[in-house]
Design an enzyme around this catalytic site. Sequence first.
Site, PDB file in Angstrom:
ATOM      1  N   HIS A  56     -15.193  16.352  40.192  1.00 34.68           N
ATOM      2  CA  HIS A  56     -14.454  16.789  41.897  1.00 34.68           C
ATOM      3  C   HIS A  56     -15.410  17.007  42.174  1.00 34.68           C
ATOM      4  O   HIS A  56     -15.497  18.497  42.178  1.00 34.68           O
ATOM      5  CB  HIS A  56     -13.103  17.386  41.566  1.00 34.68           C
ATOM      6  CG  HIS A  56     -11.989  17.001  42.951  1.00 34.68           C
ATOM      7  ND1 HIS A  56     -11.000  17.019  42.731  1.00 34.68           N
ATOM      8  CD2 HIS A  56     -12.834  17.263  44.040  1.00 34.68           C
ATOM      9  CE1 HIS A  56     -11.146  16.977  43.817  1.00 34.68           C
ATOM     10  NE2 HIS A  56     -11.812  17.201  45.171  1.00 34.68           N
ATOM     11  N   HIS A  58     -17.765  17.726  47.061  1.00 30.67           N
ATOM     12  CA  HIS A  58     -17.370  16.948  48.144  1.00 30.67           C
ATOM     13  C   HIS A  58     -19.652  17.267  48.075  1.00 30.67           C
ATOM     14  O   HIS A  58     -19.769  18.036  48.699  1.00 30.67           O
ATOM     15  CB  HIS A  58     -16.790  17.675  48.833  1.00 30.67           C
ATOM     16  CG  HIS A  58     -15.981  17.664  48.297  1.00 30.67           C
ATOM     17  ND1 HIS A  58     -14.492  16.576  49.249  1.00 30.67           N
ATOM     18  CD2 HIS A  58     -14.258  17.656  47.858  1.00 30.67           C
ATOM     19  CE1 HIS A  58     -13.701  16.069  48.748  1.00 30.67           C
ATOM     20  NE2 HIS A  58     -13.524  17.362  47.483  1.00 30.67           N
ATOM     21  N   PHE A  59     -20.148  16.505  47.956  1.00 30.35           N
ATOM     22  CA  PHE A  59     -21.306  16.743  49.071  1.00 30.35           C
ATOM     23  C   PHE A  59     -22.041  16.200  50.091  1.00 30.35           C
ATOM     24  O   PHE A  59     -23.260  15.449  50.496  1.00 30.35           O
ATOM     25  CB  PHE A  59     -22.376  15.692  47.566  1.00 30.35           C
ATOM     26  CG  PHE A  59     -22.618  16.490  45.778  1.00 30.35           C
ATOM     27  CD1 PHE A  59     -22.190  18.115  46.450  1.00 30.35           C
ATOM     28  CD2 PHE A  59     -22.941  16.567  45.519  1.00 30.35           C
ATOM     29  CE1 PHE A  59     -22.560  18.912  44.788  1.00 30.35           C
ATOM     30  CE2 PHE A  59     -22.927  17.041  44.000  1.00 30.35           C
ATOM     31  CZ  PHE A  59     -22.906  18.486  43.816  1.00 30.35           C
ATOM     32  N   ASN A  90     -14.317  11.709  51.344  1.00 28.83           N
ATOM     33  CA  ASN A  90     -14.353  11.716  52.624  1.00 28.83           C
ATOM     34  C   ASN A  90     -16.046  12.311  52.929  1.00 28.83           C
ATOM     35  O   ASN A  90     -15.034  13.211  54.157  1.00 28.83           O
ATOM     36  CB  ASN A  90     -13.137  12.991  52.254  1.00 28.83           C
ATOM     37  CG  ASN A  90     -13.630  13.934  51.723  1.00 28.83           C
ATOM     38  OD1 ASN A  90     -14.585  14.326  51.222  1.00 28.83           O
ATOM     39  ND2 ASN A  90     -13.167  15.355  52.059  1.00 28.83           N
ATOM     40  N   LYS A 139      -9.657   7.039  45.504  1.00 30.05           N
ATOM     41  CA  LYS A 139      -9.793   8.672  45.742  1.00 30.05           C
ATOM     42  C   LYS A 139      -8.479   8.219  46.373  1.00 30.05           C
ATOM     43  O   LYS A 139      -8.533   7.343  47.623  1.00 30.05           O
ATOM     44  CB  LYS A 139     -10.253   9.494  46.234  1.00 30.05           C
ATOM     45  CG  LYS A 139     -10.139  10.757  47.117  1.00 30.05           C
ATOM     46  CD  LYS A 139      -8.986  11.612  45.680  1.00 30.05           C
ATOM     47  CE  LYS A 139      -9.003  12.812  45.830  1.00 30.05           C
ATOM     48  NZ  LYS A 139      -9.939  14.039  46.565  1.00 30.05           N
ATOM     49  N   ASP A 286     -14.376  21.036  42.295  1.00 25.23           N
ATOM     50  CA  ASP A 286     -13.781  20.926  44.157  1.00 25.23           C
ATOM     51  C   ASP A 286     -14.450  21.629  45.171  1.00 25.23           C
ATOM     52  O   ASP A 286     -14.423  22.234  46.282  1.00 25.23           O
ATOM     53  CB  ASP A 286     -12.034  21.020  44.211  1.00 25.23           C
ATOM     54  CG  ASP A 286     -11.482  20.249  45.315  1.00 25.23           C
ATOM     55  OD1 ASP A 286     -12.469  19.555  46.515  1.00 25.23           O
ATOM     56  OD2 ASP A 286     -10.242  20.568  46.042  1.00 25.23           O
TER      57      ASP A 286
HETATM   58  O1  DOR Z   1     -10.229  22.410  50.587  1.00 30.23           O
HETATM   59  C1  DOR Z   1      -9.966  21.608  50.754  1.00 30.23           C
HETATM   60  N1  DOR Z   1     -11.198  20.537  50.544  1.00 30.23           N
HETATM   61  N2  DOR Z   1      -9.458  20.332  49.648  1.00 30.23           N
HETATM   62  C2  DOR Z   1      -9.943  19.217  50.059  1.00 30.23           C
HETATM   63  O2  DOR Z   1      -9.401  18.850  49.249  1.00 30.23           O
HETATM   64  C3  DOR Z   1     -10.858  18.633  50.710  1.00 30.23           C
HETATM   65  C4  DOR Z   1     -12.344  19.563  50.654  1.00 30.23           C
HETATM   66  C5  DOR Z   1     -13.036  19.414  51.412  1.00 30.23           C
HETATM   67  O3  DOR Z   1     -13.296  18.358  51.540  1.00 30.23           O
HETATM   68  O4  DOR Z   1     -13.476  19.776  52.712  1.00 30.23           O
HETATM   69 ZN    ZN Z   2     -11.164  17.429  46.566  1.00 31.33          ZN
HETATM   70 ZN    ZN Z   3      -8.130  17.347  47.090  1.00 25.96          ZN
END
Ligand code: DOR
Ligand code: ZN
Ligand code: ZN
Length: 421
Positions: A56, A58-59, A90, A139, A286
């Site tokens: 998990h 987010h790059f 996302n 997702k 995350d």
């Molecule tokens: O705090 C968060 N930031 N929760 C998420 O589910 C997405 C993430 C983000 O992409 O910034």
């Molecule tokens: Zn996430």
């Molecule tokens: Zn999340």
Amino acid sequence: MDIVVEGRFLIDGELKQMAVGIEDGKIATMGKLVRGGDERLEFTSGIITPGFIDPHVHFREPGMTAKEDFGSGTMSALFGGVTCVLDMPNTNPPTTDIRTLSDKKASIRRKAHVDYGLFAALTPNMDVNRLAPHVAGFKLFMGSTTGNILMNDDNEIGYLMGDIARSGKVLSVHAEDDDMILRDREESNWDHLRNRPVEAEHNAVRRLSRYRGMRINICHVTDAATAEMAKANGFTTEVTLHHMMFAAENVEGTEYKVNPPIRDLRTRDALCRSVEAGNITMFGSDHAPHTQTDKMQEYATAPGGMIGVETTIPILMNWAMHGRFPLPLLERMGCSNPASVFSLNKGRIKVGMDADLVFFDTKNVTRIDPDALHSKAGHTAYAGTEAIFPDTVMLRGNIQIQDGEYCGSATGVDTVDHPRD
Ligand code: DOR
Ligand code: ZN
Ligand code: ZN
């Protein structure tokens, strides 16, 4: 034999003095003694673990590359002992159709310092079957957060679930029921917590219970009761280090603004007990970078997200070496479980597996320096925290870090579409 590595290996929860022979990027032989090898590496102290897998991250590529890109993100992962990441959809545009997925694959192909897989996000009327062969998983965002790909309607979700089940892919879920999230003005982490109550997490998992038996993975579980409910339904679970370390009573400011929120002390302590009891399947950082400028806004408008891909394992390794966390559980939650959940040929030191190995000089405890991390974020909640960073990291037999210095190349590949084959 291309390389022979000798040292103390962490194998199925036990430390064993061994020699491991590597050929064509895979573990080819293991034994007390392995002869030959074009190159021999001997580690006389410390331990050698499988490469860690972070399911998990987010790059931020494409569209948000001021926050991170695939090069900086995977470099961070590598320095954190993580040799495989699964990247979230996302982005801008979000990964929801074959075109954006192909474009993303083309643009990151030669940038990755570790192996990777990509998620596609669920949106109404998407073509699950077209995407499935090319993604690590799907997702679902049931609660709103960075990016605009919320889908919290039972009918819309239900419409796609048959295809997802038949695809055999995992569905990772941001499980916060958006209808239970309040929009009251926020000035602190307490307000954020009040707006996003733990019941929103419970209810999202409860609503998914009709899909019992499907390969559903509940991301960033913040509460022991959520973990139990998920387990009872046969779902796998992830936990972040920030939800285990921090509590709303003790933190201040937007650095700690994250979704789901940092909970109170009692919830946090119960979560830690649940992790130690083996109720949570894996660690997922995350890793959600935002620039310093993004985070400097007032609380109400600052984006949620904390970084962690580079620091999660080094902090946990320090805990393990000081008896604060069981080493076998770290191996399961960080390596073998994510490999088996996402069907990766990784995560264990065993013949036939990818030769992803991490050597930790376990006496080399340092304090985390935000300036020494490789994320573009440039800030971290873990500044000053004790950690044991890897000394040497090998990805499919290629030495990427040696003596703490990068000496590799961007040889990371997509674990789903094998461009190297
Ligand atoms: O705090 C968060 N930031 N929760 C998420 O589910 C997405 C993430 C983000 O992409 O910034
Ligand atoms: Zn996430
Ligand atoms: Zn999340």
